[in-house]
Design a protein around this motif. Structure first.
Motif: not given
Ligand code: UDP
Ligand code: MG
Length: 309
Positions: A202, A97, A95, A99, A158
């Protein structure tokens, strides 16, 4: 030296991209004697400056590539497109962001190269910073789906994972339109090592997932990886047949022994509503599978590219 492709789905992430690029290039620098890198940004029909940010990065860094969709097709489609474009020996989905901690890459690579796994995946062990109600429903979802599906779907998993080329090719062969990658990753098999980490918040921007979207996504997962709901109607149907048969016997006997005064109007209405409701519910389940089948039959592309480099 091996090439690692990092696939980064982005939807309205102009604020997060610079942070992400800094963090990932730092890690790439640290690992430069072990692997080469390429970064594939997938712009999933963003309405902000995400595409521009990707273009700029691609101009100044030749390791950066991007794909831009003609509209928002969803993260699943973005991951598929990125994996398809990836040329690496190892493929990572990450991702934008932050994370998904980029530092874990070192450990992930060890897992594949030294311990011989096909895939090193990550799961969050905490859901810190997430609304309580959402965590509760998420847990319920994993409990239900693992009971009714043969494919193992890991709680807290994830999409952040490093995979070999072989595993990625297997995933790319699954060209279904209704994509639920948590299930797809499990379905293709291969040896997976799990790394656990605490939830990270985030770096910028905000989550794209409302409660409602997550709820629909979880249904997607159930319908894509289990046919158990279809059995509900058969089981209920059988149950009600048995109940009806017993009731017939009871009422017949009652009429023979005590005569038949007209009574029981409320019971009648209640049972009509109950059975009607159950029938509609079951037809709804059938409809869900039918609609998924319908969409698969149409054989539509998973995404449409407008621009790429
Ligand atoms: N994303 C995407 N398309 C979408 C929604 C999200 O490509 O339609 C990307 C998003 O830019 C981010 C990743 O998927 O890189 C995860 O999204 P988000 O952080 O909103 O989800 P969360 O981490 O809250 O589950
Ligand atoms: Mg996120």
């Amino acid at each position: 030296m091996k090439l690692i492709s990092i696939v980064v789905p982005c939807y309205n992430e102009q604020e997060a991209i610079p942070y992400f690029y800094d963090a990932i290039t730092a890690v790439a620098q640290k690992m430069q004697d072990r692997a080469n890198f390429e970064f594939i940004f997938v712009n999933d029909g963003s309405k902000d400056g995400t595409l521009q940010a990707a273009r700029t990065l691609a101009e100044k860094d030749e390791r950066v590539h991007y794909i831009s969709f003609s509209r928002n097709f969803g993260k699943e489609a973005a991951m598929y497109a990125g994996m398809k474009k990836a040329a690496g020996d190892y493929i990572v989905i990450m991702d934008v962001d932050l994370q998904d901690p980029p530092e874990l890459l070192v450990q992930m690579l060890d897992g594949i190269e030294q311990e011989g796994f096909d895939c090193v995946a990550t799961r969050r062990v905490t859901r810190k910073g997430e609304p309580k109600l959402r965590s509760f429903f998420a847990r319920m979802f994993y409990r239900i789906i693992n009971r009714i599906s043969k494919t193992e779907i890991v709680d807290g998993a994830r999409d952040y994972r490093l995979m070999t080329r072989q595993m990625t090719d297997a995933i790319l062969e699954m060209t279904e339109y209704n994509r639920f990658s948590k299930g797809i990753f499990g379905w293709v098999g291969f040896e997976t090592k799990w790394l656990e980490y605490e939830n990270v918040e985030r770096v910028a921007g905000e989550t794209k997932w409302s409660f409602w979207k997550l709820f629909l996504y979880s249904l997607e997962g159930i319908f894509a990886f289990s046919t158990a709901p279809l059995a509900i109607s058969s089981v209920l149907g059988l149950l009600f047949c048995v109940i009806a048969f017993i009731m017939v016997l009871i009422y017949a006997l009652k009429a023979i022994i005590w005569g038949d005064p007209v009574a029981g109007f409320p019971t009648l209405i209640c049972s009509i509503f109950l059975i009607g409701g159950i029938q509609l519910f079951c037809i709804g389940i059938l409809g869900q599978y039918l609609s998924k089948t319908y969409l698969e039959c149409k054989n539509r592309p998973i995404y449409i590219v407008k621009e790429e480099k």
